[in-house]
Design a protein around this motif. Structure first.
Motif, PDB file in Angstrom:
ATOM      1  N   ALA A 248      59.245  30.718  37.238  1.00 53.45           N
ATOM      2  CA  ALA A 248      59.266  32.043  36.626  1.00 53.45           C
ATOM      3  C   ALA A 248      58.077  32.241  35.701  1.00 53.45           C
ATOM      4  O   ALA A 248      57.516  33.345  35.608  1.00 53.45           O
ATOM      5  CB  ALA A 248      60.571  32.246  35.855  1.00 53.45           C
ATOM      6  N   ALA A 249      57.672  31.185  35.002  1.00 54.88           N
ATOM      7  CA  ALA A 249      56.502  31.275  34.123  1.00 54.88           C
ATOM      8  C   ALA A 249      55.247  31.591  34.932  1.00 54.88           C
ATOM      9  O   ALA A 249      54.391  32.386  34.510  1.00 54.88           O
ATOM     10  CB  ALA A 249      56.326  29.975  33.347  1.00 54.88           C
ATOM     11  N   SER A 250      55.144  30.988  36.109  1.00 57.45           N
ATOM     12  CA  SER A 250      53.988  31.265  36.959  1.00 57.45           C
ATOM     13  C   SER A 250      54.054  32.671  37.534  1.00 57.45           C
ATOM     14  O   SER A 250      53.041  33.375  37.609  1.00 57.45           O
ATOM     15  CB  SER A 250      53.907  30.223  38.085  1.00 57.45           C
ATOM     16  N   VAL A 251      55.249  33.104  37.940  1.00 59.53           N
ATOM     17  CA  VAL A 251      55.394  34.461  38.465  1.00 59.53           C
ATOM     18  C   VAL A 251      55.017  35.481  37.396  1.00 59.53           C
ATOM     19  O   VAL A 251      54.237  36.419  37.641  1.00 59.53           O
ATOM     20  CB  VAL A 251      56.837  34.708  38.944  1.00 59.53           C
ATOM     21  N   ALA A 252      55.562  35.316  36.184  1.00 57.34           N
ATOM     22  CA  ALA A 252      55.300  36.273  35.110  1.00 57.34           C
ATOM     23  C   ALA A 252      53.816  36.366  34.784  1.00 57.34           C
ATOM     24  O   ALA A 252      53.285  37.457  34.541  1.00 57.34           O
ATOM     25  CB  ALA A 252      56.095  35.879  33.870  1.00 57.34           C
ATOM     26  N   ALA A 253      53.138  35.216  34.773  1.00 57.76           N
ATOM     27  CA  ALA A 253      51.696  35.221  34.504  1.00 57.76           C
ATOM     28  C   ALA A 253      50.933  35.843  35.664  1.00 57.76           C
ATOM     29  O   ALA A 253      49.988  36.622  35.459  1.00 57.76           O
ATOM     30  CB  ALA A 253      51.208  33.812  34.228  1.00 57.76           C
ATOM     31  N   GLY A 254      51.339  35.507  36.880  1.00 60.52           N
ATOM     32  CA  GLY A 254      50.648  36.031  38.054  1.00 60.52           C
ATOM     33  C   GLY A 254      50.738  37.534  38.181  1.00 60.52           C
ATOM     34  O   GLY A 254      49.809  38.183  38.684  1.00 60.52           O
ATOM     35  N   LEU A 255      51.830  38.116  37.697  1.00 62.32           N
ATOM     36  CA  LEU A 255      51.975  39.567  37.757  1.00 62.32           C
ATOM     37  C   LEU A 255      50.959  40.277  36.874  1.00 62.32           C
ATOM     38  O   LEU A 255      50.643  41.450  37.096  1.00 62.32           O
ATOM     39  CB  LEU A 255      53.383  39.978  37.308  1.00 62.32           C
ATOM     40  N   ARG A 256      50.445  39.569  35.881  1.00 67.86           N
ATOM     41  CA  ARG A 256      49.512  40.182  34.930  1.00 67.86           C
ATOM     42  C   ARG A 256      48.046  39.929  35.293  1.00 67.86           C
ATOM     43  O   ARG A 256      47.153  40.258  34.516  1.00 67.86           O
ATOM     44  CB  ARG A 256      49.812  39.673  33.520  1.00 67.86           C
ATOM     45  N   VAL A 257      47.829  39.354  36.449  1.00 64.60           N
ATOM     46  CA  VAL A 257      46.448  39.133  36.905  1.00 64.60           C
ATOM     47  C   VAL A 257      45.943  40.400  37.588  1.00 64.60           C
ATOM     48  O   VAL A 257      46.518  40.841  38.597  1.00 64.60           O
ATOM     49  CB  VAL A 257      46.386  37.942  37.885  1.00 64.60           C
ATOM     50  N   PRO A 258      44.896  41.031  37.061  1.00 68.48           N
ATOM     51  CA  PRO A 258      44.360  42.235  37.702  1.00 68.48           C
ATOM     52  C   PRO A 258      43.952  41.941  39.150  1.00 68.48           C
ATOM     53  O   PRO A 258      43.291  40.944  39.434  1.00 68.48           O
ATOM     54  CB  PRO A 258      43.140  42.585  36.850  1.00 68.48           C
ATOM     55  N   GLY A 259      44.367  42.815  40.059  1.00 71.53           N
ATOM     56  CA  GLY A 259      44.007  42.651  41.464  1.00 71.53           C
ATOM     57  C   GLY A 259      44.940  41.755  42.248  1.00 71.53           C
ATOM     58  O   GLY A 259      44.739  41.557  43.455  1.00 71.53           O
ATOM     59  N   GLY A 260      45.970  41.198  41.604  1.00 70.98           N
ATOM     60  CA  GLY A 260      46.915  40.340  42.300  1.00 70.98           C
ATOM     61  C   GLY A 260      47.859  41.130  43.192  1.00 70.98           C
ATOM     62  O   GLY A 260      47.936  42.364  43.118  1.00 70.98           O
ATOM     63  N   VAL A 261      48.626  40.428  44.030  1.00 70.12           N
ATOM     64  CA  VAL A 261      49.499  41.112  44.980  1.00 70.12           C
ATOM     65  C   VAL A 261      50.687  41.779  44.288  1.00 70.12           C
ATOM     66  O   VAL A 261      51.396  42.593  44.900  1.00 70.12           O
ATOM     67  CB  VAL A 261      50.018  40.143  46.072  1.00 70.12           C
ATOM     68  N   GLY A 262      50.898  41.467  43.022  1.00 70.67           N
ATOM     69  CA  GLY A 262      51.983  42.125  42.283  1.00 70.67           C
ATOM     70  C   GLY A 262      51.684  43.562  41.934  1.00 70.67           C
ATOM     71  O   GLY A 262      52.605  44.334  41.615  1.00 70.67           O
ATOM     72  N   GLU A 263      50.416  43.958  41.973  1.00 70.06           N
ATOM     73  CA  GLU A 263      50.057  45.344  41.669  1.00 70.06           C
ATOM     74  C   GLU A 263      50.702  46.279  42.681  1.00 70.06           C
ATOM     75  O   GLU A 263      50.658  46.045  43.883  1.00 70.06           O
ATOM     76  CB  GLU A 263      48.534  45.528  41.682  1.00 70.06           C
ATOM     77  N   GLY A 264      51.330  47.332  42.170  1.00 71.54           N
ATOM     78  CA  GLY A 264      52.018  48.275  43.042  1.00 71.54           C
ATOM     79  C   GLY A 264      53.444  47.871  43.347  1.00 71.54           C
ATOM     80  O   GLY A 264      54.202  48.662  43.933  1.00 71.54           O
TER      81      GLY A 264
END
Length: 375
Positions: A281-297
């Motif tokens: 979950a710590a990795s998911v939460a951080a990854g969501l805040r990476v500009p341009g990541g697949v979490g955008e949208g």
């Protein structure tokens, strides 16, 4: 050790996992002998683990080995061991943040760390990765109190809170150096903020991301796609051949349904997690805040300073994560990661392992103590 057929043991629930906690001095020093003993303690290999402590699932077939640390920056050392359920294998190639929640209270109760009058903080070195964590929990009157009013999703009732803070890691948040990579024909974000995780939009694999874990596990075509992605991502992330490893984890992302930031389904690596691991979950939460990541949208991120609520099949896990997104060639960096978990002692006593004469030998473990980037 107390003898070849009996071992002092504490069974604890840590977060949404359950495991056997041992002092290192109570186990054989030889890794092969130790692993053979742990297989017999947990009742592996057997899908039901009917003749041991295991609960027939990877989340309930875990072991913590704890000892005093010779590192001036740590109070105790913690080695996590995953005991396979249906095969004779014990591996140290990943860490476990849920079992970590019980390490501090266990260390105090076993006399490795003195208790404070109201609360105690235990500095923990995680031997699987060499990384650190600080666990803080209530010790009124100088004794561990497992009772409390803190609740976490996936666990009935309440217990004392265990606040776990992770210092900034030495490795890169984005192991590939990219916010997005195309792996096995699918766009993903590879991230490591305590656990190597591959973030994948659920829709890209033809599922909604709201399915039950059982339904996802029974989808043969999905399993084949996930295996292809995991093997390719392992090499891309610098972990190497992950055919026999439990990392990287794969997390499917979908828009949130219950007021959180994102809905997740995580594979560990074949079974679908009924919740989500702490470090995952710590990795998911951080990854969501990476500009341009697949979490955008997909994700709906909270405001600055607010915890990121990661939804999972049985509720949610909140992560206090602060990410410096970087710019102009400067990589994204995690500045803070902290979670609130609970742990509870179930029993403390002597465990009597199955006779060695009836247990198959342990399989060759994939890698040594410090062989993996898994966290």
């Amino acid at each position: 050790m107390t003898g070849p057929e009996e071992v002092r043991c504490t069974l604890m629930r840590g977060g949404t996992s359950k495991g056997a906690y041992f002092l290192a001095g109570d186990l054989p020093s030889d890794p092969a002998a130790r692993d053979d003993l742990l297989l017999r303690v947990m009742g592996s290999p057997d899908p039901r683990q009917i003749d041991g402590l295991g609960g027939g699932h990877p989340l309930t077939s875990k072991v913590a080995v704890v000892s005093g640390s010779d590192d001036p920056g740590a109070d105790v050392d913690y080695l996590f061991l995953q005991v396979a359920v249906d095969r004779p294998e014990v591996t140290d190639r990943q860490n476990c943040g849920n079992i970590l929640a019980g390490v501090g209270p266990f260390a105090v109760e076993r006399g490795l760390v003195p208790a404070g009058d109201t609360e105690t903080s235990v500095r923990i070195r995680m031997l699987n990765t060499g990384e650190r964590a600080v666990a803080t929990f209530p010790t009124p009157g100088g004794r561990v109190d497992h009772t409390g009013t803190a609740g976490i999703s996936g666990v009935p009732g309440t217990a004392a809170p265990v606040v776990i803070e992770f210092p900034q890691g030495a490795g890169p948040l984005l192991p590939t150096g990219n916010a997005r990579d195309t792996v096995a024909g699918t766009e993903v974000t590879c991230v490591d903020n305590g656990m190597p995780v591959v973030l994948i939009p659920a829709a890209a694999l033809g599922v909604t991301g709201y399915e039950t874990p059982r339904d996802l596990e029974e989808d043969v075509a999905l399993a084949d796609r996930l295996r292809e992605i995991r093997l390719a991502a392992g090499r891309l992330m610098g972990i190497g051949d992950v055919e026999g490893a439990t990392v990287p984890k794969l997390t499917l992302l979908a828009p949130p349904r219950d007021g959180g930031a994102v809905t997740t389904r995580t594979f560990i690596p074949v079974r679908c997690h009924t919740s989500i691991g702490v470090l995952g979950a710590a990795s998911v939460a951080a990854g969501l805040r990476v500009p341009g990541g697949v979490g955008e949208g997909i994700a709906r991120l909270p405001g600055a300073g607010e915890r990121t609520r990661v939804e999972h099949p049985t509720g949610f896990l909140e992560v206090d994560v602060r990410v410096d997104p970087g710019s102009d060639g400067i990589p994204a960096v995690v500045r803070r990661t902290a979670v609130v978990r609970t742990a509870r002692k179930i029993f403390d006593g002597t465990v009597f392992p199955r006779s060695a004469a009836t247990a198959p030998p342990p399989a060759q473990r994939p890698g040594g103590h410090h062989d993996s980037a898994a966290r």
